[in-house]
Design a protein around this motif. Structure first.
Motif, PDB file in Angstrom:
ATOM      1  N   GLY A  65       0.061  -2.101  -2.086  1.00  0.00           N
ATOM      2  CA  GLY A  65      -0.695  -1.957  -3.318  1.00  0.00           C
ATOM      3  C   GLY A  65       0.100  -2.277  -4.570  1.00  0.00           C
ATOM      4  O   GLY A  65      -0.480  -2.387  -5.656  1.00  0.00           O
ATOM      5  N   ARG A  66       1.409  -2.409  -4.432  1.00  0.00           N
ATOM      6  CA  ARG A  66       2.249  -2.723  -5.600  1.00  0.00           C
ATOM      7  C   ARG A  66       2.933  -4.087  -5.481  1.00  0.00           C
ATOM      8  O   ARG A  66       3.142  -4.759  -6.486  1.00  0.00           O
ATOM      9  CB  ARG A  66       3.338  -1.650  -5.769  1.00  0.00           C
ATOM     10  N   PHE A  67       3.285  -4.470  -4.258  1.00  0.00           N
ATOM     11  CA  PHE A  67       3.993  -5.738  -4.025  1.00  0.00           C
ATOM     12  C   PHE A  67       3.070  -6.729  -3.333  1.00  0.00           C
ATOM     13  O   PHE A  67       2.219  -6.342  -2.524  1.00  0.00           O
ATOM     14  CB  PHE A  67       5.212  -5.521  -3.137  1.00  0.00           C
ATOM     15  N   ASN A  76       8.545 -25.204  -0.537  1.00  0.00           N
ATOM     16  CA  ASN A  76       9.468 -24.460   0.330  1.00  0.00           C
ATOM     17  C   ASN A  76       9.904 -23.142  -0.324  1.00  0.00           C
ATOM     18  O   ASN A  76      11.086 -22.788  -0.288  1.00  0.00           O
ATOM     19  CB  ASN A  76      10.698 -25.301   0.682  1.00  0.00           C
ATOM     20  N   MET A  77       8.944 -22.466  -0.892  1.00  0.00           N
ATOM     21  CA  MET A  77       9.246 -21.240  -1.617  1.00  0.00           C
ATOM     22  C   MET A  77       8.439 -20.073  -1.040  1.00  0.00           C
ATOM     23  O   MET A  77       7.293 -20.218  -0.646  1.00  0.00           O
ATOM     24  CB  MET A  77       8.887 -21.380  -3.093  1.00  0.00           C
ATOM     25  N   VAL A  78       9.062 -18.904  -1.050  1.00  0.00           N
ATOM     26  CA  VAL A  78       8.365 -17.653  -0.773  1.00  0.00           C
ATOM     27  C   VAL A  78       8.651 -16.714  -1.938  1.00  0.00           C
ATOM     28  O   VAL A  78       9.754 -16.710  -2.480  1.00  0.00           O
ATOM     29  CB  VAL A  78       8.781 -17.046   0.583  1.00  0.00           C
ATOM     30  N   TYR A  79       7.637 -15.953  -2.311  1.00  0.00           N
ATOM     31  CA  TYR A  79       7.711 -15.109  -3.492  1.00  0.00           C
ATOM     32  C   TYR A  79       7.428 -13.653  -3.139  1.00  0.00           C
ATOM     33  O   TYR A  79       6.744 -13.351  -2.158  1.00  0.00           O
ATOM     34  CB  TYR A  79       6.692 -15.563  -4.539  1.00  0.00           C
ATOM     35  N   LEU A  80       7.938 -12.770  -3.974  1.00  0.00           N
ATOM     36  CA  LEU A  80       7.591 -11.359  -3.883  1.00  0.00           C
ATOM     37  C   LEU A  80       7.281 -10.883  -5.297  1.00  0.00           C
ATOM     38  O   LEU A  80       8.190 -10.749  -6.133  1.00  0.00           O
ATOM     39  CB  LEU A  80       8.726 -10.535  -3.276  1.00  0.00           C
ATOM     40  N   GLN A  81       6.004 -10.680  -5.551  1.00  0.00           N
ATOM     41  CA  GLN A  81       5.565 -10.136  -6.835  1.00  0.00           C
ATOM     42  C   GLN A  81       5.621  -8.622  -6.743  1.00  0.00           C
ATOM     43  O   GLN A  81       4.976  -8.033  -5.867  1.00  0.00           O
ATOM     44  CB  GLN A  81       4.154 -10.600  -7.167  1.00  0.00           C
ATOM     45  N   MET A  82       6.386  -8.020  -7.628  1.00  0.00           N
ATOM     46  CA  MET A  82       6.580  -6.572  -7.584  1.00  0.00           C
ATOM     47  C   MET A  82       6.056  -5.969  -8.876  1.00  0.00           C
ATOM     48  O   MET A  82       6.560  -6.285  -9.964  1.00  0.00           O
ATOM     49  CB  MET A  82       8.071  -6.249  -7.419  1.00  0.00           C
ATOM     50  N   ASN A  83       5.054  -5.120  -8.745  1.00  0.00           N
ATOM     51  CA  ASN A  83       4.444  -4.444  -9.890  1.00  0.00           C
ATOM     52  C   ASN A  83       4.654  -2.939  -9.779  1.00  0.00           C
ATOM     53  O   ASN A  83       4.979  -2.423  -8.711  1.00  0.00           O
ATOM     54  CB  ASN A  83       2.960  -4.764  -9.963  1.00  0.00           C
ATOM     55  N   SER A  84       4.446  -2.256 -10.880  1.00  0.00           N
ATOM     56  CA  SER A  84       4.567  -0.792 -10.908  1.00  0.00           C
ATOM     57  C   SER A  84       5.870  -0.335 -10.268  1.00  0.00           C
ATOM     58  O   SER A  84       5.883   0.573  -9.428  1.00  0.00           O
ATOM     59  CB  SER A  84       3.367  -0.145 -10.199  1.00  0.00           C
ATOM     60  N   LEU A  85       6.939  -0.966 -10.674  1.00  0.00           N
ATOM     61  CA  LEU A  85       8.230  -0.679 -10.044  1.00  0.00           C
ATOM     62  C   LEU A  85       8.687   0.741 -10.322  1.00  0.00           C
ATOM     63  O   LEU A  85       8.436   1.306 -11.401  1.00  0.00           O
ATOM     64  CB  LEU A  85       9.278  -1.679 -10.526  1.00  0.00           C
ATOM     65  N   LYS A  86       9.352   1.303  -9.322  1.00  0.00           N
ATOM     66  CA  LYS A  86       9.852   2.671  -9.387  1.00  0.00           C
ATOM     67  C   LYS A  86      11.381   2.657  -9.223  1.00  0.00           C
ATOM     68  O   LYS A  86      11.925   1.720  -8.628  1.00  0.00           O
ATOM     69  CB  LYS A  86       9.247   3.496  -8.260  1.00  0.00           C
ATOM     70  N   PRO A  87      12.048   3.682  -9.689  1.00  0.00           N
ATOM     71  CA  PRO A  87      13.504   3.734  -9.497  1.00  0.00           C
ATOM     72  C   PRO A  87      13.916   3.603  -8.038  1.00  0.00           C
ATOM     73  O   PRO A  87      14.959   3.006  -7.740  1.00  0.00           O
ATOM     74  CB  PRO A  87      13.877   5.107 -10.068  1.00  0.00           C
ATOM     75  N   GLU A  88      13.089   4.110  -7.131  1.00  0.00           N
ATOM     76  CA  GLU A  88      13.433   4.007  -5.708  1.00  0.00           C
ATOM     77  C   GLU A  88      13.278   2.598  -5.145  1.00  0.00           C
ATOM     78  O   GLU A  88      13.617   2.351  -3.992  1.00  0.00           O
ATOM     79  CB  GLU A  88      12.592   4.994  -4.879  1.00  0.00           C
ATOM     80  N   ASP A  89      12.781   1.666  -5.937  1.00  0.00           N
ATOM     81  CA  ASP A  89      12.745   0.268  -5.526  1.00  0.00           C
ATOM     82  C   ASP A  89      14.072  -0.434  -5.803  1.00  0.00           C
ATOM     83  O   ASP A  89      14.249  -1.596  -5.418  1.00  0.00           O
ATOM     84  CB  ASP A  89      11.625  -0.483  -6.262  1.00  0.00           C
ATOM     85  N   THR A  90      14.987   0.252  -6.454  1.00  0.00           N
ATOM     86  CA  THR A  90      16.298  -0.330  -6.730  1.00  0.00           C
ATOM     87  C   THR A  90      17.011  -0.671  -5.428  1.00  0.00           C
ATOM     88  O   THR A  90      17.163   0.185  -4.556  1.00  0.00           O
ATOM     89  CB  THR A  90      17.151   0.650  -7.549  1.00  0.00           C
TER      90      THR A  90
END
Length: 115
Positions: A65-67, A76-90
């Motif tokens: 629900g966030r990534f 030749n690209m892969v992406y990771l969209q990261m939303n609503s990031l939290k400190p524990e995503d560090t």
């Protein structure tokens, strides 16, 4: 085979980042691609995967629900969209693929979520 990640950095909680992974040296469109992460003092964990066609994606429960993982076979690209990031995503985020029985990893890109 070479995988090169980019896009990491420092972001405040609630912010967004998009990670990119440029692949070379293999037939990119034929293979699953994955993002993993490793936080300090913790084991590396799977974050998200995408099938060769892009039709199937899987996510760790902690990021659902966030990534969003996606791929562009023309680039030749892969992406990771990261939303609503939290400190524990560090963590250091790694791009990975598996060809036959061999795993290939990028060098990683550091994501720090902090105010």
């Amino acid at each position: 085979v070479q995988l090169v990640e980019s896009g990491g950095g420092l972001v405040q909680p609630g912010g967004s980042l998009r990670l990119s992974c440029l692949a070379s040296g293999f037939s990119f469109s034929r293979y699953y691609m994955s993002w993993y992460r490793q936080a300090p003092g913790k084991e590396r964990e799977l974050v998200a995967s995408i099938s060769s066609t892009g039709g199937t994606t899987t996510y760790a429960n902690s990021v659902k629900g966030r990534f969003t993982i996606s791929r562009d076979d023309a680039k030749n690209m892969v992406y990771l969209q990261m939303n609503s990031l939290k400190p524990e995503d560090t963590a250091v985020y790694y791009c990975k693929t598996r060809i036959l029985s061999t795993e290939y990893w990028g060098q990683g890109t550091l994501v720090t979520v902090s105010s």
